[in-house]
Design a protein around this motif. Structure first.
Motif, PDB file in Angstrom:
ATOM      1  N   SER A 132      -5.333   8.318   0.658  1.00 41.85           N
ATOM      2  CA  SER A 132      -5.090   7.042  -0.044  1.00 41.85           C
ATOM      3  C   SER A 132      -4.117   6.107   0.667  1.00 41.85           C
ATOM      4  N   ARG A 166       0.914   3.601   2.207  1.00 41.72           N
ATOM      5  CA  ARG A 166       1.479   3.846   3.540  1.00 41.72           C
ATOM      6  C   ARG A 166       2.611   2.863   3.844  1.00 41.72           C
ATOM      7  N   GLU A 167       2.424   1.596   3.441  1.00 38.23           N
ATOM      8  CA  GLU A 167       3.480   0.603   3.672  1.00 38.23           C
ATOM      9  C   GLU A 167       4.760   0.986   2.932  1.00 38.23           C
ATOM     10  N   THR A 196       0.849  -1.188   0.000  1.00 36.59           N
ATOM     11  CA  THR A 196       0.000   0.000   0.000  1.00 36.59           C
ATOM     12  C   THR A 196       0.889   1.244   0.000  1.00 36.59           C
ATOM     13  N   GLU A 211       5.081  -0.021  12.712  1.00 33.78           N
ATOM     14  CA  GLU A 211       4.002   0.912  13.055  1.00 33.78           C
ATOM     15  C   GLU A 211       4.490   2.070  13.930  1.00 33.78           C
ATOM     16  N   ALA A 237      -4.329   3.278   2.149  1.00 31.16           N
ATOM     17  CA  ALA A 237      -4.500   1.829   2.012  1.00 31.16           C
ATOM     18  C   ALA A 237      -4.567   1.365   0.565  1.00 31.16           C
ATOM     19  N   ARG A 238      -4.426   2.300  -0.364  1.00 27.86           N
ATOM     20  CA  ARG A 238      -4.466   1.859  -1.767  1.00 27.86           C
ATOM     21  C   ARG A 238      -3.151   1.185  -2.152  1.00 27.86           C
TER      22      ARG A 238
END
Ligand SMILES: Nc1ncnc2c1ncn2[C@@H]1O[C@H](COP(=O)(O)OP(=O)(O)OP(=O)(O)O)[C@@H](O)[C@H]1O
Length: 257
Positions: free
Chosen positions: A147, A104-105, A102, A129, A149-150
């Motif tokens: 966005s 964020r990842e 994603t 985290e 989690a996209r």
């Protein structure tokens, strides 16, 4: 130059840079100084040597001769990761984005590479985290707060650029180099990237290679014009666009835009 005054410091400097590719001189004795805090555009006709200069400034190419200095420290002798640690980061055109993660990842993983979190490369995402607040701040800086989690693979072209700039920001650079940040974009994407560059330029020095003259005219405090690998002119947009050598170099091109 005396370095003792209170004026702006030179953030990034090229001294007599030369780059030869098997006898072809792609960069020819380029000397330039980029002031701390400015947005500096490198422009020039196709094949002028912009990308080569960009790669030399960011340490991805070693010069044949000459020097690159970051806040007066020589960096062309250092490895790319050492240069990043000293505060210079460059955008990596999409390739630095992990498509199956994603948004964020992607930022968490990039943040981990500079953090002091114990562990090896494959730290489980759950442990990353602790870097979440930093990732969220960058998401909002680059306009991707909606966005997180996209999947990166599902982002549009402009959004990928935003993420790519976000990944550069994880290194908290003092000097950020952006390679054609608006390339391949429509007017909406261009407007977004312009705003983004202004945003990330706060408190930083930004150097960009850019073809779009309206972007250059709006964003750049100063411009370096290259032709045939050499420095043709430098100055503000108005100074440069009135320079007869620049007009000639761009004749029939976009100079009168
Ligand atoms: N690895 C290489 N080996 C040989 N020649 C190269 C290499 N990289 C660049 N060149 C040559 O150096 C010159 C400058 O290329 P460069 O990509 O730096 O120009 P540019 O101004 O970025 O061009 P464009 O606007 O088309 O992207 C070109 O003639 C190119 O063919």
């Amino acid at each position: 130059m005396s370095g003792a005054g209170h004026g702006p410091r030179v953030a990034l400097e090229a001294r007599h840079l030369v780059k030869d590719f098997r006898g072809f001189r792609a960069t020819n004795d380029v000397t330039l100084g980029i002031q701390e805090g400015e947005i500096h555009a490198i422009i020039g006709p196709n094949g002028a040597g912009k990308t080569t200069l960009f790669n030399l400034l960011s340490g991805f190419l070693k010069p044949t001769s000459g020097e690159v200095r970051l806040f007066d420290e020589r960096i062309d002798t250092l490895a790319p990761h050492q240069i990043v640690r000293r505060g210079l980061s460059r955008s990596f055109q999409i390739s630095s984005v992990f498509p199956t993660m994603t948004v964020r990842e992607n930022l968490l993983v990039a943040l981990q590479s500079r953090s002091r979190l114990p562990g090896q490369f494959w730290t489980p995402l759950s442990r990353l985290e602790t870097l979440g607040p930093q990732a969220d701040a960058i998401l909002s800086d680059v306009g991707l707060a909606d966005s997180p989690a996209r999947l990166a693979a599902d982002l549009g072209h402009g959004e990928k650029r935003q993420l790519e700039i976000g990944i550069s920001l994880t290194q908290d650079p003092r000097v950020l180099l952006l390679d054609e940040p608006t390339s391949g974009m429509g007017s909406e994407g261009i407007a977004r990237v312009k705003a983004l560059v202004r945003q990330v330029a706060r408190g930083r020095t930004v150097v960009l290679v850019e073809h779009n003259m309206s972007v250059v005219s709006e964003l750049a405090d100063r411009i370096t014009v290259l032709q045939y690998g050499s420095l043709l002119a430098s100055g503000s947009y108005d100074e440069v666009r009135q320079d007869p050598r620049v007009i000639e170099a761009y004749l029939g091109d976009e100079a009168d835009e």
